[in-house]
Structure formats: structure tokens, C-alpha cells
Motif scaffolding. Sequence first.
Motif, mmCIF file in Angstrom:
data_model
loop_
_atom_site.group_PDB
_atom_site.id
_atom_site.type_symbol
_atom_site.label_atom_id
_atom_site.label_comp_id
_atom_site.label_asym_id
_atom_site.label_seq_id
_atom_site.Cartn_x
_atom_site.Cartn_y
_atom_site.Cartn_z
ATOM 1 N N LEU A 1 56.237 -33.039 -4.040
ATOM 2 C CA LEU A 1 56.678 -34.399 -3.729
ATOM 3 C C LEU A 1 55.578 -35.232 -3.078
ATOM 4 N N LYS A 2 54.457 -34.589 -2.711
ATOM 5 C CA LYS A 2 53.300 -35.297 -2.178
ATOM 6 C C LYS A 2 52.058 -34.498 -2.538
ATOM 7 N N ARG A 3 51.608 -34.661 -3.768
ATOM 8 C CA ARG A 3 50.579 -33.789 -4.326
ATOM 9 C C ARG A 3 49.170 -34.089 -3.839
ATOM 10 N N TYR A 4 48.894 -35.326 -3.448
ATOM 11 C CA TYR A 4 47.508 -35.682 -3.140
ATOM 12 C C TYR A 4 47.384 -36.230 -1.727
ATOM 13 N N ILE A 5 46.368 -35.755 -1.021
ATOM 14 C CA ILE A 5 46.102 -36.248 0.335
ATOM 15 C C ILE A 5 44.596 -36.294 0.573
ATOM 16 N N ARG A 6 44.214 -37.010 1.617
ATOM 17 C CA ARG A 6 42.881 -36.882 2.196
ATOM 18 C C ARG A 6 43.041 -36.230 3.561
ATOM 19 N N LEU A 7 42.116 -35.361 3.913
ATOM 20 C CA LEU A 7 42.249 -34.621 5.165
ATOM 21 C C LEU A 7 42.149 -35.557 6.355
ATOM 22 N N SER A 8 42.996 -35.330 7.339
ATOM 23 C CA SER A 8 42.994 -36.127 8.567
ATOM 24 C C SER A 8 42.330 -35.344 9.694
ATOM 25 N N SER A 9 41.990 -36.058 10.753
ATOM 26 C CA SER A 9 41.389 -35.476 11.964
ATOM 27 C C SER A 9 40.010 -34.871 11.716
ATOM 28 N N VAL A 10 39.319 -35.358 10.685
ATOM 29 C CA VAL A 10 37.960 -34.890 10.415
ATOM 30 C C VAL A 10 36.990 -35.758 11.214
ATOM 31 N N LYS A 11 36.158 -35.130 12.047
ATOM 32 C CA LYS A 11 35.203 -35.865 12.861
ATOM 33 C C LYS A 11 33.883 -36.040 12.114
ATOM 34 N N GLU A 12 33.076 -36.982 12.592
ATOM 35 C CA GLU A 12 31.816 -37.311 11.929
ATOM 36 C C GLU A 12 30.888 -36.102 11.842
ATOM 37 N N ASN A 13 30.917 -35.247 12.846
ATOM 38 C CA ASN A 13 29.999 -34.110 12.848
ATOM 39 C C ASN A 13 30.599 -32.860 12.203
ATOM 40 N N ASN A 14 31.812 -32.969 11.648
ATOM 41 C CA ASN A 14 32.427 -31.831 10.964
ATOM 42 C C ASN A 14 31.815 -31.629 9.586
ATOM 43 N N ASN A 15 31.578 -30.369 9.236
ATOM 44 C CA ASN A 15 31.217 -30.021 7.863
ATOM 45 C C ASN A 15 32.519 -29.925 7.080
ATOM 46 N N LEU A 16 32.706 -30.806 6.088
ATOM 47 C CA LEU A 16 33.993 -30.888 5.392
ATOM 48 C C LEU A 16 34.335 -29.585 4.687
ATOM 49 N N ARG A 17 33.322 -28.898 4.192
ATOM 50 C CA ARG A 17 33.569 -27.612 3.529
ATOM 51 C C ARG A 17 34.139 -26.606 4.522
ATOM 52 N N ASP A 18 33.518 -26.491 5.694
ATOM 53 C CA ASP A 18 34.016 -25.562 6.711
ATOM 54 C C ASP A 18 35.394 -25.997 7.214
ATOM 55 N N PHE A 19 35.562 -27.311 7.372
ATOM 56 C CA PHE A 19 36.841 -27.838 7.838
ATOM 57 C C PHE A 19 37.954 -27.490 6.849
ATOM 58 N N TYR A 20 37.659 -27.593 5.555
ATOM 59 C CA TYR A 20 38.639 -27.276 4.507
ATOM 60 C C TYR A 20 39.014 -25.804 4.554
ATOM 61 N N PHE A 21 38.019 -24.924 4.678
ATOM 62 C CA PHE A 21 38.299 -23.489 4.778
ATOM 63 C C PHE A 21 39.159 -23.180 6.003
ATOM 64 N N ARG A 22 38.832 -23.828 7.120
ATOM 65 C CA ARG A 22 39.597 -23.583 8.342
ATOM 66 C C ARG A 22 41.044 -24.020 8.169
ATOM 67 N N ASP A 23 41.224 -25.151 7.472
ATOM 68 C CA ASP A 23 42.586 -25.638 7.281
ATOM 69 C C ASP A 23 43.379 -24.744 6.338
ATOM 70 N N ILE A 24 42.718 -24.130 5.365
ATOM 71 C CA ILE A 24 43.400 -23.181 4.486
ATOM 72 C C ILE A 24 43.981 -22.031 5.302
ATOM 73 N N VAL A 25 43.197 -21.587 6.295
ATOM 74 C CA VAL A 25 43.624 -20.449 7.124
ATOM 75 C C VAL A 25 44.638 -20.870 8.182
ATOM 76 N N LEU A 26 44.389 -21.986 8.855
ATOM 77 C CA LEU A 26 45.208 -22.376 10.003
ATOM 78 C C LEU A 26 46.323 -23.358 9.661
ATOM 79 N N GLY A 27 46.186 -24.086 8.542
ATOM 80 C CA GLY A 27 47.237 -25.022 8.141
ATOM 81 C C GLY A 27 47.466 -26.145 9.124
ATOM 82 N N GLU A 28 46.415 -26.906 9.446
ATOM 83 C CA GLU A 28 46.520 -27.930 10.477
ATOM 84 C C GLU A 28 46.921 -29.304 9.935
ATOM 85 N N GLN A 29 46.961 -29.473 8.613
ATOM 86 C CA GLN A 29 47.357 -30.753 8.044
ATOM 87 C C GLN A 29 48.882 -30.867 7.994
#
Length: 483
Positions: free
Chosen positions: A429-457
Motif C-alpha cells: 500500500l506504500k511501495r516507494y519511499i525515500r529514507l528519512s533521518s539521513v544526516k549529511e555525513n551518513n554513508n547512504l549505503r551503510d545507512f541502508y544496510f543498518r536500516d535493513i537490520v534494525l528497521g528504523e524507517q
Amino acid sequence: MTDSTVRLSSVSIQNFKNIKSGQLNFLNPRKNYKASILGLYGQNGSGKTTLVDALQLLKYILCGKPIPQHIADYINVEADYAALLYTFDISTSSSRYKVFYECRLRKEENIEEQNIEIYNIHEKQSKSVIFDEVLSYSFEEKAKEKSEEKNRKLRKSPFIDTRTEKVFIPVSKYECLVGKNKEREMNLFVAKKIASHTSRSFIFSGELINAIRSQRVQQENNAEYIRHLTLLENLIYYGNYELFVIRTANNGMISMNTLPLAFKYQEQNSEAVGQMMLPLDTSAVIPKESVEIVKKVIYDMNIVLNQIVPGLTISLKNLGVQILENGKTGNKIQLMSQKNSREIPLKYESEGIKKIISILQLFIVIYNQSSITVVIDELDTGIFEYLLGEILRVISEKGKGQLIFTSHNLRPLETLDRGFIAFTTTNPLKRYIRLSSVKENNNLRDFYFRDIVLGEQQEEIYKPTNNAEIAMAFREAGEISAP
């Protein structure tokens, strides 16, 4: 349409394949780049290719072509129809349009495929039907004189709405576009029925467009008519000459030693657009005029190819003149690869090199032209990840056109601005998103992996798998298949 720019700004999808609802904005919400890039990432089966299918459907619609029969099967099994909304930004030298095209797609039995009353239920043929089409727009005209303080604006309103028993409404727009001729009205009413039966869009059908064009002389001083016609002509030109959709089937063709060479080549007084299927395991005979186009495309590609794959260029070997089936003159040609002063048939190069060559000319056009949209499914297939990231970085920072791609390779997450990246979720029911709470100094690749594990979105982006259960499943499958 050299003085105008068309850009796809968003899409909304409902009940299409595995998407019950999904909205995706293609514009970078963070920075105003000239180029428009959208990389879509996510778990297998989560809706990436569905986006590509929706944009392929758009190309069929804008080109006035029949919707292929198999697209009828893309309608979600729990729904009677799929609904799609496409939004465009169109800019000309004197005005700006925000255009909205919406339609619905349903599946119908194709009774034209048989002429008996009793037949095997498994042999029933279906077809796709486009219906409830609506074309709307808002408009802003740039001030012609410096003394004019404000641009003239019009709010969003429909000007072709087919949700009626008439040809289309509003009546005032109908009379502006095609006049009050009763015979023409009857012809268009029939054309509307035929478009439905032949799986075509009525709004972008040749019958309606030609009826509107026929009023050009009588309405040459009518600003409203000119505005409507300009919008339609821009969308039609965009669909035919500026929207390219490269599906994964192209990768399969490369594996079978066929090079699908997509191109858009433009000179001062001529333009060539299309895709050629050139065999690699043997020579090919192509029309004489096509030989000249291929030579020019190859010349342009070699300028870039030599930089991204150092020392490599390709060439066209002419093996002589041959008469085609239609009696015209053709040339027998073979694609060759040249590296380290050695020439070999291109078929011996890697599939990654062939993949780059097949789309390289479109990348050149994206870099140099604003009004171009290229959609590529699984862009990363066969391409070295570092090279992929660098090519996308250059296009995003210095290019002008629009690129929409899906990928499994995460290197672009480190080289592209995060505003160019979107993700699929596990929620239909909501297939597409952009990641939230990403800071300027975050590596988006690492942030994505972390979110897969922790489910912070707010939405789950990965349905967890269990290694122990996977291992057990492999073992059980082996026991069942063992003699």
C-alpha cells in the motif's frame, strides 16, 4: 520540439502487478540539479521492475500504439482495474505547463480471436483496455515585457476528459479543439470505440490528434487552441523521440550475441531515433542509410568509450553491397572491437562491454540534452561497480537529461546525492519511499544496510530472512529430490 523541454516529474500507481498503491517523485527534493536522476533500490519482488513496466506502458500510450496483450495480466489479481497517474513538467520559450495524464487499465476477453460460441476455457484470449483517460494541466505564461510584474497563470483543469458517453468533455474544450461539425463528431465517436477495441489510448490516437490538427488554420489566432495543441504535440514528440525504456530483455539478447543498439542522433537538419538489433555472431545486412547512422553513432560513442574502457574502440567493417528483399541497396556489415592495435569481432568481448556499448549513446544524449528520459531496468548488470558509480556521478553533476534506473549494486548510493535515490518497501500500500533521518555525513549505503537490520524507517524496507531456515529448506529439498 527543439525549443521545449519535457520532463517526467512523478508517477502514481494503483493495483498494478504487486503494487496496490505507490507514488514516486522523480525530482530531487534536496538540490536543484540540471539532471534528473532516480535510482530505485529494494528487495527482489518489491516493485522495482513494476515501475519500469508502468513507464513502458506510458510510451505505448503516448505513441498511440496498441497495448500488448500480456500487460492485461499486470492488473493486480485482487482488483478489477489498475489506475495510473503521470505528471510532466513542460517548458517552452514562453510558458510552463504542469501536465497530468491519468488512465485506467482493465482486462477484457478478446472475442475477436474466435468466431464460435463453444470453445475451451483455457484457450480464451484477453486484451488490455485503456479507459477513463483524463488530460489536465496548469499553465504559466512568462511575462513578455519587463514592465509586466507577474506571469499569467491558469489553475489546473481538464481539457480532455473521456469519462463520458460523448467524445470528450468539457464541451467548451471540445468545440475549441475540433469544432462543431456533426460528421467529425460521429467519426470521433467511432474512433473512440475503435481505440478501446484495439487496446489504444484515445487521447493520443491518430484519429483525435489529426482532427485537432485539422483546425489549425481556422484557430491560428485562438490562444487557447494553440496552448492545447502545443501541449499535445510536445507529449507526442516526447513519447516517440525522447522517452526510451530499456528492459532486462536487452541483457538476454546480449547473451544470445545480439546487440540492441539504442540511439538518438541529431544533426542540423535531420534526426534519427530508434533501436537496431545487430547480430554479433555473424554479419548483418542493413539498409544503406542505416549504415551511415550506425557509423555516426559509433564515432560519438568511441569518444567516450575510450575513456571509460581505456584503449577500447569499436568499428563497423563493411563487407560489401547486397540487395535487400525490397530491392533496395544494403550493406553487409560486422561489428568489430579494436584494442591494443588488434581488431577482433565484438562478439568476443565481455557481456559487460556489450552492455555499455548498447546504452552508451543514450548516456551521451542524457548528458547533453534536457528533454530526454531514459529508463533502464537492472542498469548494473555486467558493469563493474566502480565504473558504474563514476559514470552516474558525472551524469548527475554535469548532465542535463533524465535517467531512471533500477539496480542491485549499491555503489551509486555512495556517489549520487541521496535525493537521487528511492527505495521500495514491503508494504504493497506504500511501495516507494525515500529514507528519512539521513544526516549529511551518513554513508547512504551503510545507512541502508543498518536500516535493513534494525528497521528504523516508518515502512519496512526488507522482509527478514532466517539463515537457519534457508539451510533447512535446502536440506529438505535435497532429501525430496534424492533417489
